[in-house]
Scaffold this motif. Sequence first.
Motif, PDB file in Angstrom:
ATOM      1  N   PRO A 154      15.906  11.271  -3.840  1.00 41.58           N
ATOM      2  CA  PRO A 154      15.072  12.466  -4.053  1.00 41.58           C
ATOM      3  C   PRO A 154      14.795  13.276  -2.786  1.00 41.58           C
ATOM      4  O   PRO A 154      13.902  14.133  -2.789  1.00 41.58           O
ATOM      5  CB  PRO A 154      13.776  11.860  -4.610  1.00 41.58           C
ATOM      6  N   GLU A 155      15.537  13.023  -1.704  1.00 44.08           N
ATOM      7  CA  GLU A 155      15.239  13.683  -0.423  1.00 44.08           C
ATOM      8  C   GLU A 155      15.191  15.202  -0.551  1.00 44.08           C
ATOM      9  O   GLU A 155      14.402  15.868   0.119  1.00 44.08           O
ATOM     10  CB  GLU A 155      16.296  13.308   0.625  1.00 44.08           C
ATOM     11  N   GLU A 182       0.822  -1.218   0.000  1.00 48.89           N
ATOM     12  CA  GLU A 182       0.000   0.000   0.000  1.00 48.89           C
ATOM     13  C   GLU A 182       0.850   1.259   0.000  1.00 48.89           C
ATOM     14  O   GLU A 182       0.371   2.342  -0.313  1.00 48.89           O
ATOM     15  CB  GLU A 182      -0.978  -0.002   1.186  1.00 48.89           C
ATOM     16  N   ALA A 183       2.137   1.137   0.335  1.00 45.68           N
ATOM     17  CA  ALA A 183       3.009   2.322   0.427  1.00 45.68           C
ATOM     18  C   ALA A 183       4.304   2.113  -0.353  1.00 45.68           C
ATOM     19  O   ALA A 183       5.327   2.728  -0.038  1.00 45.68           O
ATOM     20  CB  ALA A 183       3.306   2.627   1.885  1.00 45.68           C
ATOM     21  N   ALA A 230       7.462   1.644   1.590  1.00 49.84           N
ATOM     22  CA  ALA A 230       8.095   2.743   2.329  1.00 49.84           C
ATOM     23  C   ALA A 230       8.576   2.202   3.677  1.00 49.84           C
ATOM     24  O   ALA A 230       7.881   1.438   4.353  1.00 49.84           O
ATOM     25  CB  ALA A 230       7.106   3.890   2.531  1.00 49.84           C
ATOM     26  N   HIS A 258      11.091   0.955  -8.127  1.00 52.40           N
ATOM     27  CA  HIS A 258      11.660   2.110  -7.421  1.00 52.40           C
ATOM     28  C   HIS A 258      12.597   1.696  -6.283  1.00 52.40           C
ATOM     29  O   HIS A 258      12.216   0.904  -5.422  1.00 52.40           O
ATOM     30  CB  HIS A 258      10.541   2.951  -6.804  1.00 52.40           C
ATOM     31  N   ALA A 314      12.240   6.099   2.870  1.00 51.15           N
ATOM     32  CA  ALA A 314      11.743   6.111   4.238  1.00 51.15           C
ATOM     33  C   ALA A 314      10.294   6.614   4.194  1.00 51.15           C
ATOM     34  O   ALA A 314       9.895   7.281   3.235  1.00 51.15           O
ATOM     35  CB  ALA A 314      12.604   7.031   5.088  1.00 51.15           C
ATOM     36  N   ARG A 348       7.069  -3.672  -8.421  1.00 51.84           N
ATOM     37  CA  ARG A 348       6.880  -2.225  -8.599  1.00 51.84           C
ATOM     38  C   ARG A 348       7.895  -1.409  -7.811  1.00 51.84           C
ATOM     39  O   ARG A 348       8.291  -0.321  -8.231  1.00 51.84           O
ATOM     40  CB  ARG A 348       5.449  -1.869  -8.171  1.00 51.84           C
ATOM     41  N   MET A 403       7.638  10.376   8.983  1.00 50.51           N
ATOM     42  CA  MET A 403       8.717  11.316   9.319  1.00 50.51           C
ATOM     43  C   MET A 403       8.227  12.755   9.477  1.00 50.51           C
ATOM     44  O   MET A 403       8.805  13.535  10.226  1.00 50.51           O
ATOM     45  CB  MET A 403       9.781  11.322   8.204  1.00 50.51           C
ATOM     46  N   ILE A 451      17.895  15.555   3.510  1.00 53.47           N
ATOM     47  CA  ILE A 451      19.036  14.952   2.798  1.00 53.47           C
ATOM     48  C   ILE A 451      19.036  13.452   3.094  1.00 53.47           C
ATOM     49  O   ILE A 451      18.324  12.997   3.996  1.00 53.47           O
ATOM     50  CB  ILE A 451      20.384  15.595   3.214  1.00 53.47           C
ATOM     51  N   PRO A 452      19.817  12.669   2.356  1.00 54.09           N
ATOM     52  CA  PRO A 452      19.887  11.232   2.655  1.00 54.09           C
ATOM     53  C   PRO A 452      20.318  11.024   4.111  1.00 54.09           C
ATOM     54  O   PRO A 452      21.141  11.787   4.624  1.00 54.09           O
ATOM     55  CB  PRO A 452      20.957  10.706   1.698  1.00 54.09           C
ATOM     56  N   GLY A 453      19.765   9.985   4.760  1.00 57.74           N
ATOM     57  CA  GLY A 453      20.041   9.792   6.181  1.00 57.74           C
ATOM     58  C   GLY A 453      20.396   8.366   6.555  1.00 57.74           C
ATOM     59  O   GLY A 453      20.560   8.042   7.723  1.00 57.74           O
TER      60      GLY A 453
HETATM   61  C1  HXC Z   1       5.227   7.087   2.437  1.00 58.93           C
HETATM   62  C2  HXC Z   1       4.791   6.526   0.249  1.00 58.93           C
HETATM   63  C3  HXC Z   1       6.153   6.719  -0.090  1.00 58.93           C
HETATM   64  C4  HXC Z   1       7.054   7.097   0.941  1.00 58.93           C
HETATM   65  C5  HXC Z   1       5.076   6.147  -1.869  1.00 58.93           C
HETATM   66  N1  HXC Z   1       4.170   6.188  -0.873  1.00 58.93           N
HETATM   67  N2  HXC Z   1       6.291   6.476  -1.427  1.00 58.93           N
HETATM   68  N3  HXC Z   1       4.355   6.704   1.505  1.00 58.93           N
HETATM   69  N4  HXC Z   1       6.542   7.261   2.186  1.00 58.93           N
HETATM   70  N5  HXC Z   1       8.361   7.254   0.724  1.00 58.93           N
HETATM   71  C6  HXC Z   1       2.744   5.879  -0.954  1.00 58.93           C
HETATM   72  C7  HXC Z   1       1.973   6.994  -1.643  1.00 58.93           C
HETATM   73  O1  HXC Z   1       1.684   8.009  -0.734  1.00 58.93           O
HETATM   74  C8  HXC Z   1       0.743   6.259  -2.098  1.00 58.93           C
HETATM   75  O2  HXC Z   1      -0.126   6.055  -0.998  1.00 58.93           O
HETATM   76  C9  HXC Z   1       1.281   4.878  -2.452  1.00 58.93           C
HETATM   77  O3  HXC Z   1       2.532   4.755  -1.775  1.00 58.93           O
HETATM   78  C10 HXC Z   1       1.537   4.733  -3.946  1.00 58.93           C
HETATM   79  O4  HXC Z   1       2.361   5.795  -4.371  1.00 58.93           O
HETATM   80  P1  HXC Z   1       2.011   6.737  -5.620  1.00 58.93           P
HETATM   81  O5  HXC Z   1       2.755   8.002  -5.435  1.00 58.93           O
HETATM   82  O6  HXC Z   1       0.532   6.850  -5.803  1.00 58.93           O
HETATM   83  O7  HXC Z   1       2.601   5.881  -6.820  1.00 58.93           O
HETATM   84  P2  HXC Z   1       3.207   6.414  -8.203  1.00 58.93           P
HETATM   85  O8  HXC Z   1       2.332   7.508  -8.767  1.00 58.93           O
HETATM   86  O9  HXC Z   1       3.454   5.203  -9.027  1.00 58.93           O
HETATM   87  O10 HXC Z   1       4.620   7.095  -7.834  1.00 58.93           O
HETATM   88  C11 HXC Z   1       5.662   6.293  -7.333  1.00 58.93           C
HETATM   89  C12 HXC Z   1       6.768   7.173  -6.747  1.00 58.93           C
HETATM   90  C13 HXC Z   1       6.160   8.152  -5.694  1.00 58.93           C
HETATM   91  C14 HXC Z   1       7.452   7.979  -7.858  1.00 58.93           C
HETATM   92  C15 HXC Z   1       7.810   6.252  -6.111  1.00 58.93           C
HETATM   93  O11 HXC Z   1       5.359   7.410  -4.763  1.00 58.93           O
HETATM   94  C16 HXC Z   1       7.159   8.914  -4.917  1.00 58.93           C
HETATM   95  O12 HXC Z   1       7.761   9.884  -5.396  1.00 58.93           O
HETATM   96  N6  HXC Z   1       7.384   8.508  -3.636  1.00 58.93           N
HETATM   97  C17 HXC Z   1       8.279   9.195  -2.746  1.00 58.93           C
HETATM   98  C18 HXC Z   1       9.712   8.917  -3.099  1.00 58.93           C
HETATM   99  C19 HXC Z   1      10.657   9.646  -2.180  1.00 58.93           C
HETATM  100  O13 HXC Z   1      10.626  10.887  -2.084  1.00 58.93           O
HETATM  101  N7  HXC Z   1      11.479   8.910  -1.460  1.00 58.93           N
HETATM  102  C20 HXC Z   1      12.414   9.467  -0.466  1.00 58.93           C
HETATM  103  C21 HXC Z   1      11.770   9.529   0.874  1.00 58.93           C
HETATM  104  S1  HXC Z   1      12.799  10.348   2.030  1.00 58.93           S
HETATM  105  P3  HXC Z   1      -1.595   6.747  -0.966  1.00 58.93           P
HETATM  106  O14 HXC Z   1      -2.162   6.258   0.334  1.00 58.93           O
HETATM  107  O15 HXC Z   1      -1.372   8.201  -1.030  1.00 58.93           O
HETATM  108  O16 HXC Z   1      -2.289   6.180  -2.172  1.00 58.93           O
HETATM  109  C22 HXC Z   1      13.916   9.219   2.467  1.00 58.93           C
HETATM  110  C23 HXC Z   1      14.900   9.720   3.492  1.00 58.93           C
HETATM  111  C24 HXC Z   1      15.892   8.660   3.849  1.00 58.93           C
HETATM  112  O17 HXC Z   1      13.950   8.135   2.037  1.00 58.93           O
HETATM  113  C25 HXC Z   1      16.727   9.138   4.951  1.00 58.93           C
HETATM  114  C26 HXC Z   1      16.038   9.162   6.255  1.00 58.93           C
HETATM  115  C27 HXC Z   1      16.670   9.951   7.268  1.00 58.93           C
END
Ligand code: HXC
Length: 255
Positions: free
Chosen positions: A128-129, A21-22, A25, A102, A63, A57, A68, A135-137
Amino acid sequence: MLLDRPESAPGVGVITLHRPEALNALNRELMTEVVDAATALDRDPGIGAIVITGSDRAFAAGADIKQMQPQTYPQTYVDDLFGDWDRLASLRTPLIAAVAGHALGGGCELAMLCDLLIAADTAVFGQPEIKLGVIPGIGGSQRLTRAIGKAKAMDLILTGRPMKVDEADRAGLVSRVVPAADLLEETLRIAATIAGYSHPVTAMAKEAVNRAFETTLAEGIRFERRVFHAVFATADQKEGMAAFTEKRRPDFTHS
Ligand code: HXC
């Protein structure tokens, strides 16, 4: 998270990230489950390789942003937010990431934390942070830079752009690229090959390679030489070389 020990791959433990569902994540709960499961597999003498994978997928889309978002600095500091992931890096057993779809943010960082990274032709990597104001963590700024160099690491971390698998392969981020349909089978084959070797010796080989990221060349070579000499204390060195001489397959006892 799902845990499996497939019969087709003796000695291999498979951890599957499972929050469809996420897009897998990485929230706190998943982190704890994965780190605990990997630690338990690491301590299991029957296990010689650990695979971490996701779905077609997404390996993991980072994260968990929703978890967060409300965090404060004192909370993240006192809890050492995501610090537990570091425990994976100190495991002895080789870790293999099998990545499709991804692998973004913390997902990319988790994949880079593994020792081998097998990528499906659908894999997309990125940090993409910056787009979220962070920033990456989980080591991304360090491991990505060591893996692919400053020029590309800066590009990915400062623009937040995704990197498709061809570019990631050319840049040296991945060990192998395989068709998506074959990802798990190929990874299990590689993992079973590694698990079939002497477990203490694969652990020593892994430690020696990882030392290259921590030290000078001269110190690293000295470390390698010491460990190389140490393998002569194992029964598996005697067995491996005897098997070669006797033109048979070695029967490693992991001792
Ligand atoms: C929470 C997330 C999530 C995430 C996706 N989802 N990525 N939820 N945290 N990182 C959830 C969406 O909210 C959505 O739930 C469901 O998953 C499906 O995602 P969609 O966006 O509808 O899918 P799609 O259009 O195919 O796009 C895929 C995607 C996009 C390009 C990967 O989801 C996206 O950009 N996600 C975030 C990527 C990102 O920024 N990652 C870095 C996170 S920061 P709902 O309930 O809304 O339908 C990080 C920091 C690390 O990682 C260091 C920590 C200190």
